[in-house]
Design a protein around this motif. Structure first.
Motif, short mmCIF file in Angstrom:
data_model
loop_
_atom_site.label_atom_id
_atom_site.label_comp_id
_atom_site.label_asym_id
_atom_site.label_seq_id
_atom_site.Cartn_x
_atom_site.Cartn_y
_atom_site.Cartn_z
N VAL A 192 6.71 -5.20 -4.67
CA VAL A 192 5.27 -4.76 -4.10
C VAL A 192 5.18 -3.31 -4.95
O VAL A 192 4.18 -3.02 -5.49
CB VAL A 192 5.51 -4.41 -2.78
CG1 VAL A 192 4.06 -3.45 -2.38
CG2 VAL A 192 5.35 -5.73 -2.03
N ILE A 193 6.09 -2.47 -5.18
CA ILE A 193 6.13 -1.19 -5.83
C ILE A 193 5.85 -1.56 -7.40
O ILE A 193 4.77 -0.84 -7.79
CB ILE A 193 7.21 -0.64 -5.87
CG1 ILE A 193 7.62 -0.05 -4.36
CG2 ILE A 193 7.56 0.78 -6.93
CD1 ILE A 193 8.97 0.64 -4.23
N GLU A 194 6.35 -2.45 -7.94
CA GLU A 194 6.07 -2.66 -9.37
C GLU A 194 4.30 -3.17 -9.77
O GLU A 194 3.63 -3.14 -10.57
CB GLU A 194 7.09 -3.72 -10.16
CG GLU A 194 8.42 -2.98 -10.27
CD GLU A 194 8.15 -1.53 -11.14
OE1 GLU A 194 7.99 -1.95 -12.26
OE2 GLU A 194 8.53 -0.34 -10.47
N LEU A 195 4.33 -4.20 -8.79
CA LEU A 195 2.95 -4.73 -8.78
C LEU A 195 1.81 -4.17 -8.75
O LEU A 195 0.86 -3.87 -9.21
CB LEU A 195 2.85 -6.14 -7.86
CG LEU A 195 3.88 -7.36 -8.34
CD1 LEU A 195 3.69 -8.49 -7.19
CD2 LEU A 195 3.30 -7.80 -9.77
N LEU A 227 9.96 5.33 -0.10
CA LEU A 227 9.62 5.92 1.11
C LEU A 227 8.16 5.87 1.75
O LEU A 227 7.80 5.37 2.66
CB LEU A 227 9.98 7.50 1.28
CG LEU A 227 11.52 7.83 1.06
CD1 LEU A 227 11.78 9.22 1.07
CD2 LEU A 227 12.38 7.12 2.44
N ASP A 228 7.33 5.87 0.58
CA ASP A 228 5.72 5.92 0.49
C ASP A 228 5.54 4.34 1.02
O ASP A 228 4.71 4.06 2.12
CB ASP A 228 5.14 6.06 -0.68
CG ASP A 228 3.58 5.48 -0.50
OD1 ASP A 228 2.84 6.21 0.23
OD2 ASP A 228 3.22 4.62 -1.12
N LEU A 229 6.20 3.37 0.45
CA LEU A 229 5.94 2.04 0.84
C LEU A 229 6.51 1.51 2.09
O LEU A 229 5.77 1.02 2.94
CB LEU A 229 6.73 0.90 -0.35
CG LEU A 229 6.41 -0.51 -0.06
CD1 LEU A 229 5.15 -1.01 0.11
CD2 LEU A 229 7.31 -1.35 -1.01
N ILE A 230 7.62 2.00 2.46
CA ILE A 230 8.15 1.79 3.94
C ILE A 230 7.41 2.45 4.93
O ILE A 230 7.11 1.69 5.84
CB ILE A 230 9.59 2.46 3.75
CG1 ILE A 230 10.63 1.59 3.14
CG2 ILE A 230 10.06 2.59 5.41
CD1 ILE A 230 12.00 2.04 3.17
N GLU A 231 6.72 3.69 4.69
CA GLU A 231 5.98 4.17 5.53
C GLU A 231 4.64 3.27 5.95
O GLU A 231 4.17 2.94 7.22
CB GLU A 231 5.60 5.61 5.26
CG GLU A 231 4.79 6.40 6.14
CD GLU A 231 4.53 7.78 5.74
OE1 GLU A 231 3.43 8.37 6.70
OE2 GLU A 231 4.82 8.24 4.92
N ARG A 232 4.16 2.84 4.70
CA ARG A 232 2.85 1.85 4.94
C ARG A 232 3.24 0.49 5.60
O ARG A 232 2.50 0.39 6.36
CB ARG A 232 2.35 1.70 3.31
CG ARG A 232 1.72 2.99 3.00
CD ARG A 232 0.82 2.57 1.65
NE ARG A 232 1.84 2.26 0.65
CZ ARG A 232 1.63 1.53 -0.42
NH1 ARG A 232 0.80 0.42 -0.37
NH2 ARG A 232 2.58 1.33 -1.38
N LEU A 233 4.48 0.08 5.11
CA LEU A 233 4.66 -1.08 5.95
C LEU A 233 4.78 -1.05 7.53
O LEU A 233 4.47 -1.86 8.18
CB LEU A 233 6.02 -1.73 5.29
CG LEU A 233 5.84 -2.45 3.81
CD1 LEU A 233 7.05 -2.76 3.20
CD2 LEU A 233 4.98 -3.71 3.88
N ILE A 234 5.63 0.05 7.68
CA ILE A 234 5.91 0.42 9.35
C ILE A 234 4.42 0.40 10.07
O ILE A 234 4.21 0.14 11.14
CB ILE A 234 6.77 1.49 9.44
CG1 ILE A 234 7.96 1.05 8.84
CG2 ILE A 234 6.63 2.08 10.85
CD1 ILE A 234 8.88 2.26 8.80
#
Length: 309
Positions: free
Chosen positions: A220-223, A245-252
């Protein structure tokens, strides 16, 4: 030259994997690789039973795997079953039916053996150093934690707190409520004291996530950065901590449809990734780990390394 052609199957709670390869332990060539989102634990993971629909999906997947094995002229086979089949009252029935319909004999391994294979897989990917690492493999049924370095395993244990189990317990509403997150955190606190004891003794300085959700995080991060990302060509990926951390926060905070529309998350992982994100951030905070790496190698590569070794 070792001309054995080997098939390894990792029959997990969510996903069944098939890897066919040949060559040497540290430099094998992948001939064929597929996985299917069987969701063997669906509807029954915490009840200790494989439900009829999941049972049928599992058997059908094994029949497809058998065809691939025949087509690729494999000389040696191992099929390894983990948490879901290990803990299901009808796990032995599943093993028997697969043997009858495909001729494949499934081996049941315990959490200790599972963790040992995962370590071997991680080691084969080349991401270990002299520094102690905490290896975490988030499965659907269980989570394996291993503390070790390139030379040895210092401590390892399997806990029955996999993503399918946690989702069943805590993630019933989408987005996951704050109260459920608090409950989940409390639950992990009660389940993992042995891990915290081992960590205070061996002081790991890096978190290595083994395949699964960590592959999705990386993808997800790379795409999202507009880069091409080929999981099959990647052995090891080092996360930029802020991006992770940014992605994890968004997923949660996300809804099911938001996750389903994210490029890089395979369908079987769209819902599980929320609790996987919560376990990941929990470990980082609890252990003070800001250095996170993903290895695409896991149990099946560990088994493969042993067979080719």
């Amino acid at each position: 030259m070792n001309n054995k052609r080997i098939a390894v199957m990792d029959l997990g709670t969510n996903t069944f994997h098939l890897l066919i390869a040949e060559g040497s332990a540290d430099n094998f060539m992948e001939i064929f690789h597929t996985n299917e989102g069987v969701k063997l634990g669906e509807g029954g993971i915490n009840k200790g039973i494989i439900q009829p629909a999941a049972f049928a999906r599992g058997v059908a997947t094994m029949q497809r795997f058998q065809k691939h094995i025949e087509e690729n002229k494999v000389t040696e086979i191992r099929a390894i079953a983990t948490s879901a089949i290990r803990n299901a009252g009808n796990g032995v029935d599943f093993i028997r039916e697969v043997k009858e319909k495909t001729g494949i004999q499934i081996e049941l391994i315990n959490g200790e053996q599972e963790a040992a294979y995962i370590y071997n897989g991680i080691k084969a990917s080349g991401c270990l150093s002299d520094d102690n690492a905490l290896i975490m493999d988030i499965g659907g049924g269980s989570v394996e934690f291993i503390i070790g370095n390139d030379n040895e395993v210092l401590w390892k244990q399997s806990f029955e707190i996999g993503a399918a189990r946690l989702m069943d317990k805590f993630h019933q509403t989408d987005p996951i409520p704050v109260l459920s997150i608090k409950e989940l955190t409390k639950y992990l606190n009660t389940k993992l004291p042995e891990l915290f004891l081992a960590a205070s003794k061996y002081k790991p300085s890096i978190l290595i996530g083994s395949s699964g959700a960590f592959e999705s995080f990386a993808e997800v991060i790379e795409l999202e950065k507009g880069k091409k990302f080929d999981i099959k060509k990647t052995k090891v990926y080092e996360f930029d901590i802020d991006e992770l951390l940014d992605l994890i926060e968004r997923l949660i905070k996300s809804t099911h449809s938001q996750r389903a529309n994210m490029k890089g998350i395979i369908p079987v992982r769209v819902d599980m990734i929320v609790v996987a994100s919560l376990i990941t951030i929990y470990m980082m905070q609890k252990m003070g780990l800001a250095d996170v790496t993903m290895s695409t190698y896991s149990l099946k590569e560990g088994v493969l390394a042993q067979m080719l070794g």
